[in-house]
Design a protein around this motif. Structure first.
Motif, PDB file in Angstrom:
ATOM      1  N   GLY A  95      44.239  14.860  36.518  1.00  0.00           N
ATOM      2  CA  GLY A  95      43.426  13.854  37.179  1.00  0.00           C
ATOM      3  C   GLY A  95      43.190  14.073  38.655  1.00  0.00           C
ATOM      4  O   GLY A  95      42.161  13.656  39.190  1.00  0.00           O
ATOM      5  N   ILE A  96      44.116  14.745  39.341  1.00  0.00           N
ATOM      6  CA  ILE A  96      44.000  14.871  40.793  1.00  0.00           C
ATOM      7  C   ILE A  96      43.430  16.209  41.236  1.00  0.00           C
ATOM      8  O   ILE A  96      43.023  16.355  42.388  1.00  0.00           O
ATOM      9  N   ASN A  97      43.386  17.193  40.339  1.00  0.00           N
ATOM     10  CA  ASN A  97      42.974  18.541  40.725  1.00  0.00           C
ATOM     11  C   ASN A  97      41.556  18.866  40.263  1.00  0.00           C
ATOM     12  O   ASN A  97      41.018  18.231  39.362  1.00  0.00           O
ATOM     13  N   THR A  98      40.975  19.876  40.898  1.00  0.00           N
ATOM     14  CA  THR A  98      39.657  20.381  40.522  1.00  0.00           C
ATOM     15  C   THR A  98      39.831  21.601  39.632  1.00  0.00           C
ATOM     16  O   THR A  98      40.523  22.550  39.996  1.00  0.00           O
ATOM     17  N   PHE A  99      39.185  21.566  38.462  1.00  0.00           N
ATOM     18  CA  PHE A  99      39.290  22.661  37.510  1.00  0.00           C
ATOM     19  C   PHE A  99      38.006  23.482  37.529  1.00  0.00           C
ATOM     20  O   PHE A  99      36.908  22.933  37.568  1.00  0.00           O
ATOM     21  N   LEU A 100      38.161  24.799  37.472  1.00  0.00           N
ATOM     22  CA  LEU A 100      37.028  25.720  37.489  1.00  0.00           C
ATOM     23  C   LEU A 100      37.002  26.502  36.187  1.00  0.00           C
ATOM     24  O   LEU A 100      37.988  27.167  35.829  1.00  0.00           O
ATOM     25  N   VAL A 101      35.887  26.404  35.455  1.00  0.00           N
ATOM     26  CA  VAL A 101      35.709  27.166  34.223  1.00  0.00           C
ATOM     27  C   VAL A 101      34.440  28.000  34.340  1.00  0.00           C
ATOM     28  O   VAL A 101      33.501  27.629  35.038  1.00  0.00           O
ATOM     29  N   GLY A 102      34.429  29.155  33.623  1.00  0.00           N
ATOM     30  CA  GLY A 102      33.372  30.115  33.843  1.00  0.00           C
ATOM     31  C   GLY A 102      32.427  30.346  32.686  1.00  0.00           C
ATOM     32  O   GLY A 102      31.541  31.196  32.784  1.00  0.00           O
ATOM     33  N   ASN A 103      32.584  29.622  31.573  1.00  0.00           N
ATOM     34  CA  ASN A 103      31.653  29.756  30.459  1.00  0.00           C
ATOM     35  C   ASN A 103      31.839  28.580  29.515  1.00  0.00           C
ATOM     36  O   ASN A 103      32.729  27.733  29.707  1.00  0.00           O
ATOM     37  N   ASP A 104      31.013  28.513  28.488  1.00  0.00           N
ATOM     38  CA  ASP A 104      31.046  27.361  27.594  1.00  0.00           C
ATOM     39  C   ASP A 104      32.301  27.331  26.731  1.00  0.00           C
ATOM     40  O   ASP A 104      32.745  26.251  26.324  1.00  0.00           O
ATOM     41  N   THR A 105      32.905  28.478  26.444  1.00  0.00           N
ATOM     42  CA  THR A 105      34.149  28.495  25.662  1.00  0.00           C
ATOM     43  C   THR A 105      35.286  27.872  26.455  1.00  0.00           C
ATOM     44  O   THR A 105      36.055  27.046  25.942  1.00  0.00           O
ATOM     45  N   ASP A 106      35.430  28.272  27.729  1.00  0.00           N
ATOM     46  CA  ASP A 106      36.437  27.654  28.599  1.00  0.00           C
ATOM     47  C   ASP A 106      36.226  26.152  28.674  1.00  0.00           C
ATOM     48  O   ASP A 106      37.179  25.362  28.597  1.00  0.00           O
ATOM     49  N   GLN A 121      37.500  16.067  38.101  1.00  0.00           N
ATOM     50  CA  GLN A 121      36.742  16.952  38.983  1.00  0.00           C
ATOM     51  C   GLN A 121      36.606  18.322  38.311  1.00  0.00           C
ATOM     52  O   GLN A 121      37.616  18.936  37.945  1.00  0.00           O
ATOM     53  N   LEU A 122      35.362  18.778  38.180  1.00  0.00           N
ATOM     54  CA  LEU A 122      35.109  19.998  37.436  1.00  0.00           C
ATOM     55  C   LEU A 122      34.071  20.862  38.131  1.00  0.00           C
ATOM     56  O   LEU A 122      33.050  20.363  38.603  1.00  0.00           O
ATOM     57  N   GLU A 123      34.340  22.164  38.190  1.00  0.00           N
ATOM     58  CA  GLU A 123      33.362  23.155  38.615  1.00  0.00           C
ATOM     59  C   GLU A 123      33.039  24.038  37.415  1.00  0.00           C
ATOM     60  O   GLU A 123      33.936  24.646  36.828  1.00  0.00           O
ATOM     61  N   PHE A 124      31.764  24.071  37.072  1.00  0.00           N
ATOM     62  CA  PHE A 124      31.314  24.826  35.900  1.00  0.00           C
ATOM     63  C   PHE A 124      30.360  25.902  36.369  1.00  0.00           C
ATOM     64  O   PHE A 124      29.230  25.617  36.772  1.00  0.00           O
ATOM     65  N   SER A 125      30.817  27.156  36.348  1.00  0.00           N
ATOM     66  CA  SER A 125      30.000  28.282  36.796  1.00  0.00           C
ATOM     67  C   SER A 125      29.727  29.175  35.599  1.00  0.00           C
ATOM     68  O   SER A 125      30.630  29.837  35.085  1.00  0.00           O
ATOM     69  N   LEU A 165      34.060  12.293  34.303  1.00  0.00           N
ATOM     70  CA  LEU A 165      34.111  12.981  35.591  1.00  0.00           C
ATOM     71  C   LEU A 165      33.615  12.081  36.709  1.00  0.00           C
ATOM     72  O   LEU A 165      32.678  11.312  36.531  1.00  0.00           O
ATOM     73  N   CYS A 166      34.236  12.227  37.869  1.00  0.00           N
ATOM     74  CA  CYS A 166      33.728  11.562  39.064  1.00  0.00           C
ATOM     75  C   CYS A 166      33.043  12.568  39.988  1.00  0.00           C
ATOM     76  O   CYS A 166      32.330  12.173  40.906  1.00  0.00           O
ATOM     77  N   TRP A 167      33.261  13.873  39.734  1.00  0.00           N
ATOM     78  CA  TRP A 167      32.624  14.910  40.554  1.00  0.00           C
ATOM     79  C   TRP A 167      32.393  16.138  39.685  1.00  0.00           C
ATOM     80  O   TRP A 167      33.291  16.608  38.982  1.00  0.00           O
ATOM     81  N   LEU A 168      31.156  16.665  39.715  1.00  0.00           N
ATOM     82  CA  LEU A 168      30.785  17.827  38.913  1.00  0.00           C
ATOM     83  C   LEU A 168      29.965  18.784  39.757  1.00  0.00           C
ATOM     84  O   LEU A 168      28.950  18.403  40.335  1.00  0.00           O
ATOM     85  N   GLN A 169      30.407  20.025  39.822  1.00  0.00           N
ATOM     86  CA  GLN A 169      29.677  21.079  40.519  1.00  0.00           C
ATOM     87  C   GLN A 169      29.268  22.129  39.494  1.00  0.00           C
ATOM     88  O   GLN A 169      30.119  22.690  38.790  1.00  0.00           O
ATOM     89  N   VAL A 170      27.982  22.401  39.386  1.00  0.00           N
ATOM     90  CA  VAL A 170      27.463  23.362  38.411  1.00  0.00           C
ATOM     91  C   VAL A 170      26.790  24.512  39.145  1.00  0.00           C
ATOM     92  O   VAL A 170      25.999  24.289  40.069  1.00  0.00           O
ATOM     93  N   GLU A 199      28.042   6.605  36.018  1.00  0.00           N
ATOM     94  CA  GLU A 199      27.739   5.749  37.159  1.00  0.00           C
ATOM     95  C   GLU A 199      28.799   5.927  38.246  1.00  0.00           C
ATOM     96  O   GLU A 199      29.996   5.852  37.978  1.00  0.00           O
ATOM     97  N   GLY A 200      28.346   6.174  39.452  1.00  0.00           N
ATOM     98  CA  GLY A 200      29.256   6.366  40.568  1.00  0.00           C
ATOM     99  C   GLY A 200      29.709   7.796  40.773  1.00  0.00           C
ATOM    100  O   GLY A 200      30.338   8.103  41.792  1.00  0.00           O
ATOM    101  N   ALA A 201      29.404   8.691  39.824  1.00  0.00           N
ATOM    102  CA  ALA A 201      29.815  10.093  39.951  1.00  0.00           C
ATOM    103  C   ALA A 201      28.811  10.860  40.800  1.00  0.00           C
ATOM    104  O   ALA A 201      27.646  10.486  40.909  1.00  0.00           O
ATOM    105  N   SER A 202      29.259  11.948  41.392  1.00  0.00           N
ATOM    106  CA  SER A 202      28.380  12.794  42.210  1.00  0.00           C
ATOM    107  C   SER A 202      28.331  14.191  41.615  1.00  0.00           C
ATOM    108  O   SER A 202      29.283  14.650  40.972  1.00  0.00           O
ATOM    109  N   GLY A 203      27.199  14.880  41.841  1.00  0.00           N
ATOM    110  CA  GLY A 203      27.035  16.210  41.279  1.00  0.00           C
ATOM    111  C   GLY A 203      26.369  17.158  42.243  1.00  0.00           C
ATOM    112  O   GLY A 203      25.561  16.758  43.086  1.00  0.00           O
TER     113      GLY A 203
END
Length: 233
Positions: A95-106, A121-125, A165-170, A199-203
């Motif tokens: 809940g407190i950390n940002t996770f980074l995944v690199g493809n749809d399987t991850d 919090q998720l980063e999807f690259s 999610l409350c924060w999503l970076q794509v 609602e309330g999330a940022s991207g």
């Protein structure tokens, strides 16, 4: 019958009841877990363990001091001490950390794993390398050159849509050979992202292609709540 035959060995005291950690108020334990488990970013990758795909923390490099290995040991060791620590600390870790995944399987493994409901919090690259040679000799069956890849594309955004999610970076990285088609049909391609934020999330969205000068609708108009950036890849 002698009573000694009915004698039972006393059970060993439960280690958790002897732990000073669990004698503390719940609020203090949350603070301790938060301090112990907070890390800048957690990079996840897929590993094949006993013919079964699973997620693991990325540990790049071999030999010498490896900060990722140390971090992985620190993050996971607390959860592995006992069941109670696992139950209390797991929601905090995710809940407190940002996770980074690199493809749809991850992404799928993260979303469907035991920590998926707690990720905020998720980063999807996603780098789209697939370009079947046979499709180059035929007409395009879809804007992604293959129906299979289009299915994966849509499922990936459905997985994210069901996460709280409350924060999503794509970040979407597309090879040069595909770029013209993505530029031409950008609005259609990115349409699954329209209602993905709660609602309330940022991207934030990073695209590795320029905007079509003749297009009336691009990512900026399609996703007004997102911070859209473009860069060369």
């Amino acid at each position: 019958m002698p009573k000694l035959l009915h004698y039972k060995q006393p059970q060993a005291p439960h280690l958790q009841s002897k732990s000073r950690l669990f004698s503390l108020p719940a609020e203090l334990r949350v603070n301790i877990f938060t301090l112990a488990l907070t890390t800048p970013r957690i990079y996840l990758t897929v590993k094949n363990l006993r013919n079964e795909l699973c997620l693991a923390l990325v540990t790049p490099g071999t030999g010498g001091l490896d900060v990722y290995v140390i971090r992985a040991q620190r993050l996971l060791s607390l959860l592995l001490t006992c069941r109670r620590a696992h139950a209390e600390a797991l929601p905090i870790l995710y809940g407190i950390n940002t996770f980074l995944v690199g493809n749809d399987t991850d992404l799928r493994l993260l979303a469907r794993g035991m920590g998926g409901p707690f990720v905020r919090q998720l980063e999807f690259s996603w780098t789209l390398y697939e370009a079947p040679i046979r499709q180059l000799r035929k007409r395009w069956t879809s804007w992604l050159r293959s129906d299979r890849l289009e299915e994966r594309w849509l499922k990936a955004w459905e997985e994210i849509k069901h996460m709280e999610l409350c924060w999503l970076q794509v970040e979407l990285c597309v090879p040069g050979g595909w770029r013209d088609k993505w530029i031409e049909r950008e609005a259609e391609i990115l349409h699954p992202l329209v209602d993905i934020l709660r609602e309330g999330a940022s991207g934030g969205l990073t695209l590795t292609w320029e905007r079509d000068a003749n297009a009336n609708i691009g990512a900026e108009e399609l996703l007004p709540k997102w911070d859209v950036n473009r860069r060369e890849w």
